[in-house]
Structures are given as structure tokens and as C-alpha cells.
Design an enzyme around this catalytic site. Structure first.
Site, PDB file in Angstrom:
ATOM      1  N   PRO A 325       0.912  -1.369   0.212  1.00  0.00           N
ATOM      2  CA  PRO A 325      -0.030  -0.097  -0.068  1.00  0.00           C
ATOM      3  C   PRO A 325       0.819   1.353  -0.034  1.00  0.00           C
ATOM      4  O   PRO A 325       0.337   2.398  -0.203  1.00  0.00           O
ATOM      5  CB  PRO A 325      -0.841   0.073   1.194  1.00  0.00           C
ATOM      6  N   THR A 326       2.274   1.360   0.402  1.00  0.00           N
ATOM      7  CA  THR A 326       2.831   2.328   0.509  1.00  0.00           C
ATOM      8  C   THR A 326       3.118   3.202  -0.968  1.00  0.00           C
ATOM      9  O   THR A 326       2.993   2.419  -1.969  1.00  0.00           O
ATOM     10  CB  THR A 326       4.326   2.115   1.234  1.00  0.00           C
ATOM     11  N   CYS A 327       3.605   4.222  -0.613  1.00  0.00           N
ATOM     12  CA  CYS A 327       4.025   5.243  -1.991  1.00  0.00           C
ATOM     13  C   CYS A 327       5.388   4.855  -2.241  1.00  0.00           C
ATOM     14  O   CYS A 327       6.407   5.776  -2.955  1.00  0.00           O
ATOM     15  CB  CYS A 327       3.857   6.781  -1.365  1.00  0.00           C
ATOM     16  N   ASP A 328       6.201   3.980  -2.264  1.00  0.00           N
ATOM     17  CA  ASP A 328       7.333   3.402  -2.325  1.00  0.00           C
ATOM     18  C   ASP A 328       7.468   2.372  -3.410  1.00  0.00           C
ATOM     19  O   ASP A 328       6.565   1.306  -3.401  1.00  0.00           O
ATOM     20  CB  ASP A 328       7.907   2.896  -1.252  1.00  0.00           C
ATOM     21  N   ASN A 365       4.921   5.147   6.193  1.00  0.00           N
ATOM     22  CA  ASN A 365       3.755   5.853   5.370  1.00  0.00           C
ATOM     23  C   ASN A 365       2.509   5.986   6.104  1.00  0.00           C
ATOM     24  O   ASN A 365       1.514   6.321   5.814  1.00  0.00           O
ATOM     25  CB  ASN A 365       3.569   5.158   4.096  1.00  0.00           C
TER      26      ASN A 365
END
Length: 376
Positions: A325-328, A365
């Protein structure tokens, strides 16, 4: 695989009650694994290593089974203290310690500690009348999923000199310790290590150093995706060699993964999807920074399937990617996996996620660590 999983209807009910993602913890699985290993290594005191899954329900279930415990930090000391575990059933096994770590364990009542280099020895001098030491040896092993002799352990050629140094300082060395590596498929490394330890016991005795304990560590493998040897076959030559070379000696093992891995099943949900360069991308509400952290830190893989597949619902499959789910962009769990079409809100299942998953998860995050629910 189905015998390790709760019924799909119960999974849906638990998600409806608690939300997703969710880790389902089975203490019955913990007990089953402990009993299997205890039967495979009779006469060996099994000290559960809290590191892979330091959950109170796991520790309590194992205490009821008669387990001993392997602690490496003051935080782990706090877990067993709060559950009323007798300190004499615990050892402190971190080879590198601060004074606060030694004092914390001693204040709880632990007396057995590990060392593996000469710089650690002066740390014990203020407490030399209170501590018993085990010297950890290094047996490098590229075959292991995690080579735990890379960071710790004295090299065998240097071991006798270190033992003599500790003895000359007035420290009480009661035995030897080693760890052949985690998720170790080839059990012959234990035979090599046990044989060397017997030689070192003999050489130490010639110097007047009498030892009475051998700690053979952990590393016993579990089946993730690829099959492994059943534990009773795996442990048989280890037990035979211990019986032959170390009769009358206190024997210790430090199982962690073997007991913890089958104990938890992850239930995650699809929070989004997209089509990118001809492949479907599914974004889950758990990922590499969360419960799937073991794919990075532990070099492990886990079974993965849509819950609908367990319910007998199948459809055409296509090449897909599963991401967290993270923005990485590193947060990709599975590349090039064949999956049926999934929709937002669909549930997916990964069993065998008890070891080095939740324990090493982060809240990067600001995605919170996945909730654990004890299901039995």
C-alpha cells in the site's frame, strides 16, 4: 495447504468483525509444532526464541507445553516477566550486550549468557559470581536461508584460545553454543558442528575447563512453497550424534521459525487495481513494509492465493503484479504471478506467516501494523 487455514466462511466473518488486513494466530499450531520438535529431539531442552514472533499468546501456550525460552533483549525479558515465566527457564543469547542488557536479565533472574569474542568478556567481570557463560562458535553456511554465523560466533581455529582467556579471567564458561543458519535444508551441518564441539570439550578438559552444556541453536526448516524433510527424519541424525557424543550433557536448542511460522495466516484485501504495460496490478492493504517484511529481511517466500480460490471459485488467469500500500516503488510483493481477475475489496490469503513478518513490520507511510487475532 488447507489444513493450515481457517474455514473461508470464518475468515470472512473475522474480517467483517475486525477489518483487514488481519493476522490469524493459532496457538494450536504453536503447540503442534512444539510437540513435533520435542518428539524429534528427545532430551533436548527447547528454548523458544522470541525474536520471530514475541506474541504473549505464543509464549503462554509454549509455557503450558513445558517450553524454555531464549531471550535476546530487555523487551523480550519484559514479555516473559509479565507472563510469569520462571527466569530459570530462560537464557540470554545475544552475543553483544550493553551493561543495561546484562543487568536487566540478571535482575529478572536469568543466569546464562552467550559470548563470542574477547571484547565481551570484561563486561561480565562485575557479575562473574552471578553468570554462567556459553561460548558461541561460528560455522559459516551459504546453504542456509539466513547465515547466522556471518555476524556472530568465534571462528573454530580461535575458539580454544578464547575459552582459555575467559577461564583465566575467572569467568565460568559452562558450555558451547552454535547456530548453523536459519531455514537450513541440509541437516549435515549440525553433524559437523556437533563433532567439532566434542573435540573442543575434550581439549578444554585437558586445560582443566569442565563444561556441561551444549546449545545447538535453531534453524529447523518449515515448508513455505517448496517441500522440506519432515522434522522426525530431519532431526534423527542430529539426535543420534548428540546421544553418541554428548551423553549426560545438558542439551539446549533455540527453535523460533519452526514453531512460529505455521502459527499465523495473513488475510489482506485489494485496495486498488490498475493495468500497466499489459499486466494487472493489485494493491493490497499490507506489503513489504508490513507483514510481508520477511520477503526482504528473512529472504522468505509465502504461499499466496485469492480467498475465492479456497471457496472453489476460479476464473481465467493472467499475468499480474501484487504490490503493497505504501508510496514506495520497492513495495512490490509478487512480480509476474498468475492470478484470476480480482476486484477492489477481494480478500487474499497467505499462510505460513508467523515468523519474521509482524515482528519485523514497520508503520512506514503511517500504515499501521496488521492486527493479530488469536483464533483458538
Amino acid at each position: 495447504m488447507s489444513e493450515r487455514l481457517p474455514d473461508p466462511a470464518r475468515i470472512r466473518a473475522l474480517v467483517a468483525e475486525h477489518g483487514a488486513p488481519l493476522l490469524l494466530l493459532s496457538t494450536q499450531a504453536v503447540r503442534r509444532q512444539y510437540r513435533q520438535l520435542a518428539a524429534a529431539l528427545p532430551g533436548v531442552q527447547l528454548h523458544y526464541a522470541l525474536k520471530p514472533l514475541p506474541h504473549p499468546a505464543v509464549v503462554q501456550a509454549l509455557h503450558e507445553e513445558g517450553s524454555w525460552f531464549d531471550l535476546a533483549t530487555n523487551g523480550e525479558v519484559d514479555v516473559v516477566r509479565q507472563l510469569g515465566i520462571p527466569p530459570e527457564r530462560c537464557i540470554q543469547t545475544h552475543p553483544i550486550k550493553r551493561d543495561i542488557d546484562i543487568r536487566g536479565a540478571l535482575e529478572f533472574g536469568v543466569r546464562t549468557f552467550i559470548f563470542d569474542n574477547p571484547y565481551e568478556l570484561p563486561k561480565f567481570l562485575p557479575y562473574k559470581d552471578q553468570v554462567d557463560l556459553l561460548m558461541r562458535l561460528s560455522f559459516r553456511n551459504k546453504e542456509a536461508q539466513c547465515d547466522l554465523s556471518l555476524k556472530f560466533g568465534v571462528a573454530p581455529p580461535e575458539a580454544l584460545a578464547l575459552l582459555q582467556k575467559a577461564n583465566a579471567m575467572g569467568l565460568r564458561v559452562k558450555g558451547l553454543s552454535f547456530h548453523c543458519g536459519s531455514q537450513l535444508i541440509n541437516n549435515m551441518k549440525y553433524i559437523e558442528a556437533i563433532g567439532f564441539c566434542r573435540q573442543l570439550f575434550n581439549l578444554a578438559a585437558l586445560d582443566g575447563i569442565t563444561m556441561d552444556t551444549l546449545d545447538i541453536g535453531g534453524g529447523y526448516p518449515v515448508q513455505y512453497v517448496e517441500p522440506v524433510m519432515p522434522i522426525h527424519y530431519y532431526a534423527h541424525p542430529i539426535h543420534s550424534e548428540l546421544e553418541r557424543l554428548f551423553p549426560g550433557i545438558r542439551l539446549i536448542a533455540e527453535p523460533g521459525r519452526f514453531i512460529a511460522a505455521p502459527a499465523m495466516t495473513l488475510i489482506a484485501s485489494v485496495m486498488g487495481k490498475s493495468e500497466r504495460q499489459g499486466r494487472m496490478w493489485y494493491y493490497l492493504d499490507d506489503g513489504l513494509y508490513g507483514s510481508y517484511s520477511g520477503k526482504l529481511y528473512d529472504h522468505a517466500d509465502y504461499p499466496f492465493m485469492p480467498l475465492a480460490k479456497l471457496e472453489g471459485k476460479t476464473g481465467p488467469e493472467r499475468l499480474s503484479v501484487v504490490a503493497g500500500p505504501t508510496c514506495d516503488s520497492i513495495d512490490v510483493i509478487y512480480n509476474d504471478i498468475m492470478l484470476p481477475e480480482l476486484e477492489c475489496g477481494d480478500l487474499v490469503v497467505s499462510p505460513m506467516m508467523g515468523a519474521y513478518t509482524w515482528a519485523s513490520a514497520t508503520e512506514f507511510n503511517f500504515f499501521p501494523k496488521t492486527k493479530i487475532v488469536v483464533v483458538d
